[in-house]
Design a protein around this motif. Sequence first.
Motif, mmCIF file in Angstrom:
data_model
loop_
_atom_site.group_PDB
_atom_site.id
_atom_site.type_symbol
_atom_site.label_atom_id
_atom_site.label_comp_id
_atom_site.label_asym_id
_atom_site.label_seq_id
_atom_site.Cartn_x
_atom_site.Cartn_y
_atom_site.Cartn_z
ATOM 1 N N GLU A 111 19.634 94.647 57.016
ATOM 2 C CA GLU A 111 20.291 93.480 56.450
ATOM 3 C C GLU A 111 21.344 92.986 57.424
ATOM 4 O O GLU A 111 22.038 93.786 58.070
ATOM 5 N N ALA A 112 21.449 91.677 57.513
ATOM 6 C CA ALA A 112 22.446 91.058 58.381
ATOM 7 C C ALA A 112 22.834 89.714 57.794
ATOM 8 O O ALA A 112 22.078 89.118 57.017
ATOM 9 N N TYR A 113 23.985 89.256 58.172
ATOM 10 C CA TYR A 113 24.350 87.883 57.846
ATOM 11 C C TYR A 113 23.604 86.941 58.778
ATOM 12 O O TYR A 113 23.269 87.303 59.908
ATOM 13 N N ALA A 114 23.387 85.733 58.323
ATOM 14 C CA ALA A 114 22.886 84.643 59.157
ATOM 15 C C ALA A 114 23.489 83.362 58.603
ATOM 16 O O ALA A 114 23.848 83.298 57.420
ATOM 17 N N TYR A 115 23.619 82.365 59.446
ATOM 18 C CA TYR A 115 24.114 81.062 59.003
ATOM 19 C C TYR A 115 22.922 80.138 58.820
ATOM 20 O O TYR A 115 22.273 79.752 59.790
ATOM 21 N N ALA A 116 22.644 79.804 57.573
ATOM 22 C CA ALA A 116 21.528 78.912 57.236
ATOM 23 C C ALA A 116 22.088 77.531 56.918
ATOM 24 O O ALA A 116 23.194 77.404 56.381
ATOM 25 N N ILE A 117 21.320 76.517 57.251
ATOM 26 C CA ILE A 117 21.746 75.154 56.931
ATOM 27 C C ILE A 117 21.745 75.006 55.410
ATOM 28 O O ILE A 117 20.852 75.512 54.736
ATOM 29 N N LYS A 118 22.768 74.385 54.868
ATOM 30 C CA LYS A 118 22.848 74.194 53.419
ATOM 31 C C LYS A 118 21.749 73.252 52.957
ATOM 32 O O LYS A 118 21.327 72.362 53.699
ATOM 33 N N ASP A 119 21.300 73.454 51.725
ATOM 34 C CA ASP A 119 20.233 72.619 51.169
ATOM 35 C C ASP A 119 20.539 71.135 51.293
ATOM 36 O O ASP A 119 19.679 70.348 51.689
ATOM 37 N N ASP A 120 21.765 70.732 50.992
ATOM 38 C CA ASP A 120 22.097 69.300 51.022
ATOM 39 C C ASP A 120 22.305 68.765 52.440
ATOM 40 O O ASP A 120 22.553 67.581 52.625
ATOM 41 N N CYS A 121 22.175 69.630 53.450
ATOM 42 C CA CYS A 121 22.311 69.205 54.848
ATOM 43 C C CYS A 121 20.990 69.268 55.605
ATOM 44 O O CYS A 121 20.950 68.989 56.807
ATOM 45 N N ARG A 122 19.918 69.626 54.931
ATOM 46 C CA ARG A 122 18.612 69.720 55.605
ATOM 47 C C ARG A 122 18.174 68.394 56.203
ATOM 48 O O ARG A 122 17.403 68.362 57.147
ATOM 49 N N LYS A 123 18.701 67.300 55.678
ATOM 50 C CA LYS A 123 18.356 65.968 56.195
ATOM 51 C C LYS A 123 18.791 65.805 57.649
ATOM 52 O O LYS A 123 18.289 64.936 58.353
ATOM 53 N N TYR A 124 19.705 66.654 58.127
ATOM 54 C CA TYR A 124 20.164 66.575 59.512
ATOM 55 C C TYR A 124 19.217 67.267 60.489
ATOM 56 O O TYR A 124 19.354 67.112 61.691
ATOM 57 N N LEU A 125 18.277 68.045 59.967
ATOM 58 C CA LEU A 125 17.327 68.740 60.840
ATOM 59 C C LEU A 125 16.228 67.788 61.291
ATOM 60 O O LEU A 125 15.725 66.983 60.507
ATOM 61 N N SER A 126 15.852 67.917 62.554
ATOM 62 C CA SER A 126 14.707 67.170 63.072
ATOM 63 C C SER A 126 13.444 67.974 62.785
ATOM 64 O O SER A 126 13.510 69.059 62.216
#
Length: 160
Positions: A111-126
């Motif tokens: 187990e590890a932490y990771a930084y995932a894009i928030k659901d409401d910010c997925r629109k910023y992904l290409s």
Amino acid sequence: MSTLQMLLNDQVGTMEKRALFCYGTLQSPLVIKAVTGQAYAGQEATLHNWARFRVRGSEYPGIVPKEESVVSGKVYWDLDETAMEKLDAFEGDKYERVIVEVTMPDGTCVEAYAYAIKDDCRKYLSDDPWEFDRFLQNGLEKFIHWFVEDRRDLFDRGDL
């Protein structure tokens, strides 16, 4: 502090080590040291059922859950709360710290932490997949320039 952050903080005590899975710019020892002020031992790892895409107009990626996808990256071990707070500030409000299970080269899962894009910010992904080697060749210098300029207040305050 949000409920999610409190839950994550409670879970930290149950993790053998406070580990961080980095799949983007933080895979670079130069970048993680610039952000945290410390060097960490890193180990290659993979994250299954997640996909990595470039954030539009940037040199960095975000990850989102996606069945049958794999993200390669690096796990850093033994990060303290001060380092995690610096990383939280670095990642900003488009990302959330989540706990994921990564596979190590020997097949063990941790187990590890990771930084995932928030659901409401997925629109910023290409739709463009992000590749670390391409970042090192074409984007690291630009990213470091952006990081220093954008985060100058952290340097001025002595936080980094």
